[in-house]
Enzyme design. Structure first.
Site, PDB file in Angstrom:
ATOM      1  CE1 TYR A   1      -3.902   4.401   0.893  1.00 33.33           C
ATOM      2  CE2 TYR A   1      -6.038   5.294   1.507  1.00 33.33           C
ATOM      3  CZ  TYR A   1      -4.889   4.586   1.833  1.00 33.33           C
ATOM      4  OH  TYR A   1      -4.745   4.069   3.093  1.00 33.33           O
TER       5      TYR A   1
ATOM      6  CD  GLU B   1      -4.537   5.271   9.193  1.00 30.56           C
ATOM      7  OE1 GLU B   1      -5.181   6.245   9.629  1.00 30.56           O
ATOM      8  OE2 GLU B   1      -4.839   4.672   8.142  1.00 30.56           O
TER       9      GLU B   1
ATOM     10  CD1 TRP C   1      -5.976   8.748   3.022  1.00 29.47           C
ATOM     11  CD2 TRP C   1      -4.919   8.783   4.978  1.00 29.47           C
ATOM     12  NE1 TRP C   1      -5.030   7.742   3.007  1.00 29.47           N
ATOM     13  CE2 TRP C   1      -4.367   7.742   4.194  1.00 29.47           C
ATOM     14  CE3 TRP C   1      -4.409   9.000   6.270  1.00 29.47           C
ATOM     15  CZ2 TRP C   1      -3.337   6.927   4.639  1.00 29.47           C
ATOM     16  CZ3 TRP C   1      -3.378   8.177   6.710  1.00 29.47           C
ATOM     17  CH2 TRP C   1      -2.864   7.163   5.901  1.00 29.47           C
TER      18      TRP C   1
END
Length: 205
Positions: free
Chosen positions: A34, A56, A64
């Protein structure tokens, strides 16, 4: 995004491939991919920004990495984050999503995503989501050398959060907005020395 905990003062780390990265970007293969291929690169289309804003918001209070692992399921559950499709979701869709073990089953966040889709569609009459979000690009980007120097909010993220809320968005606080700005290239918070710093083309290295 909420980054994995690292020691205060941590500088870039050298991966097994010899490339320097911000520490969280070398914390796992998932995060490395990522970090190397997506985070911080410009996203200027409505659907892409709606997806990042939605993820988010779902990440709030979670790691995350959890969101990234569930991203394929999120995309399936929310019609590829097509704002028009999600804006048409109703109570039955909410209940269906609450039963989907592949995503984060938080009713407030699910309902906020639908609300934000409707707000995104409404924004088209006034320039659109991408134009609004990118209008909060600052005059300069941070130049952190250590993890503890990376900010979590900015004057621009505070202002963006305020405007998004005024436009009918939910789960868009200053921290979430700053994380969005990092993720889509509006600011560059790759640590100085990272092989990714400056690669967005928005800011010099």
């Amino acid at each position: 995004m909420s980054v994995p905990p690292v020691p205060a003062g941590s500088e870039v780390v050298i991966g097994t491939d010899g490339l320097p990265r911000t520490p969280w970007g070398d914390s796992s293969e998932l995060m490395r991919h990522y970090y190397d291929t997506e985070w911080g690169l410009p996203v200027r289309d409505e659907q892409g920004l709606f997806e990042r804003l939605s993820l988010e918001a779902f990440q709030s209070g979670l790691s995350w990495a959890t969101i990234l692992r569930k991203r394929p399921a999120f995309r399936q559950a929310f019609a590829g984050f097509d704002p028009d499709a999600v804006a048409a979701f109703g109570p039955a869709d909410v209940e269906h999503l609450m039963g989907d073990a592949g995503i984060v089953r938080n009713r407030r966040k699910i309902e906020a995503t639908i609300q934000n889709a409707r707000a995104t569609v409404a924004l088209r009459e006034d320039g659109g989501l991408a134009e609004l979000v990118w209008s909060y690009r600052p005059e300069a980007t941070p130049s952190p050398r250590t993890v503890e120097e990376v900010p979590t909010t900015s004057a621009e993220s505070v202002a963006l959060a305020r405007e998004l809320k005024r436009r009918g968005f939910a789960f868009v606080g200053p921290t979430t907005c700053f994380a969005l700005m990092e993720a889509v290239g509006i600011v560059d918070t790759h640590l100085v020395g990272s092989h990714r710093r400056g690669t967005s083309g928005v800011w010099p290295g």
